[in-house]
Scaffold this motif. Sequence first.
Motif, PDB file in Angstrom:
ATOM      1  N   ASN A   5      11.993   3.226 -29.711  1.00  0.00           N
ATOM      2  CA  ASN A   5      11.690   1.765 -29.906  1.00  0.00           C
ATOM      3  C   ASN A   5      10.419   1.455 -29.054  1.00  0.00           C
ATOM      4  N   LYS A  46       7.809  -0.414 -30.908  1.00  0.00           N
ATOM      5  CA  LYS A  46       8.159  -1.658 -31.409  1.00  0.00           C
ATOM      6  C   LYS A  46       8.156  -2.623 -30.211  1.00  0.00           C
ATOM      7  N   ASN A  69       4.657  -4.120 -29.754  1.00  0.00           N
ATOM      8  CA  ASN A  69       4.297  -4.829 -31.007  1.00  0.00           C
ATOM      9  C   ASN A  69       3.354  -3.964 -31.764  1.00  0.00           C
ATOM     10  N   THR A 105       2.838  -1.382 -35.094  1.00  0.00           N
ATOM     11  CA  THR A 105       3.349  -1.070 -36.292  1.00  0.00           C
ATOM     12  C   THR A 105       2.905   0.317 -36.736  1.00  0.00           C
ATOM     13  N   GLU A 136       4.689   0.030 -44.073  1.00  0.00           N
ATOM     14  CA  GLU A 136       5.392   0.173 -42.892  1.00  0.00           C
ATOM     15  C   GLU A 136       6.296   1.074 -42.623  1.00  0.00           C
ATOM     16  N   ASN A 149       9.772   2.481 -40.616  1.00  0.00           N
ATOM     17  CA  ASN A 149      10.667   2.414 -39.514  1.00  0.00           C
ATOM     18  C   ASN A 149      10.608   3.372 -38.428  1.00  0.00           C
TER      19      ASN A 149
END
Length: 527
Positions: free
Chosen positions: A372, A375, A378, A380, A388, A390
């Motif tokens: 993370n 993420k 911010n 992507t 996009e 994950n």
Amino acid sequence: MNKLYFLLILCFFISCKKNQKDTLPKIKKALPAIVITDARTVDIDTALINAYKSETLKQFYLSSDNKTIWGNIKKRTYILSQLKQSDELGLNPNDYKVKKMDIYEKQIDKLNNKQLAEYDLLLTHNFEKYVTHLYEGKLNPKFLYRDWALEDKDLDINTALVKSFNHNTLDSLVKNIQPKSETYIQLLKALKLINSFPDDPISTIESKEKIVLNDTNRALINIKKRLLYWNDMSGKDSLTAIYDNKTFESMKKFQSRHGLVPDGVIGASTIHHLNFSKEKRKHQIIANLERWRWYPNEFAENYFIVNIPDFSLHVVENKDTTAVRNVVVGTSKRKTPVLTSTLKSIVFNPTWTVPPTILKEDVVPAMKRNRNYLKNKNITIYDSAGHEVNPANWNINKPRSYRYIQKPGYYNSLGLIKIMFPNNYSVYLHDTNHRNYFERSNRSLSSGCVRVENPLELAQHILDDSKNWSKDKIDTIIARKKTTSIKITKKYKLYQWYWTAWSKKNQLIFRYDVYDLDEDLYSKLRN
């Protein structure tokens, strides 16, 4: 039919002639003839000229019909004095065969024709070398650094010398060929100033702890000696181990001259600068003189100039400094490149694409620890098709197969604005999300780009249009968080340069050599 055949042959012949003409080397414009007024001239054997393996020298002597030209004692004396005193300009007299020419000069009336020719060649070759060194430096930065991109400087040395010779303006040639920058002029004064200091058998200063006002520390005895030596402390001193008010105020002067926070606290950075000897500082000045000769001789009418070691940006318009900003520059591992360019556009609310170096050295290791990581910043992840991704599905073995884009915003790595200019290093001027960095004295902290303090005010200054680009209009654009690019209509050159020494009001000014270039350059200049 015969006529047609003849025309085809004629066309073929003309075509061949045309191709042959295009492939011939272009002949340089002939030099003006050298006006020789001396009573004694001798012919120079072409073998002597060819021994120099210099096309420039061959061309030069064609304009004198291969005759000697330096029969005039005033001209010879001027050249010899310039070469002997070249160290006053930071050059090395040993590069110009001064001792050998001095022997010839002392025996001038006894020289035979061959010796006179040899002396003449030495004078021409070494004076041209000297003038060239003054104009563009002894070394070529392109062969020294991968991250320096300066515009080429081209000098027609033969034409310059012949004109000066014929008009008896050799002194003007030497003066006018050098950089016109005030910083260069102050550097020459700095060299003269440091030569006026006595020799300094320096004792290394060591202190593991910071020294503050009223402390007692044995290191203060040598610290006071250094402050007296560099004239930061005046008069005499008892040289006690007590950090008194007089030493405290003198230390603040010393720190200010070296780009340190002038708070009087003696820490590692201050000790580092105190331990520089006179000779090392002189090396630094000479290295900086060489660099200034690499830079363009003339500045544009309007320009931004970033001095990397000074962590500063100055905007100059019509010879007047209209804005000054603190900046953050690249680390020693990710250096800010030295370059000359032109400002092209301002981008408000920029996105940030993670560059390969940061991806490899920062992002990938962080993602291995925490999926993370991006993420939370911010950022992507996009695959090659623009979809996009994950973070949980991110392929740790193929990190380069993705694009990593940070959305606009106050905490974007580029901040709220970037200023673009053409270059081969993918760098620009920009805001930052680490705005506290500008409070530090050592601001070598970025990944190569130059981060600018208070850049929105600078943008308004650049656009210079109170009606269409008022502060309120810019604030409105920023609030929308939509990426907006604006062309800069006023022409500003950008100079990202590197200098660590100069003088001001008869004081020597130095900056920390953030990329450790000075001593290495000096060594190469003297070898």
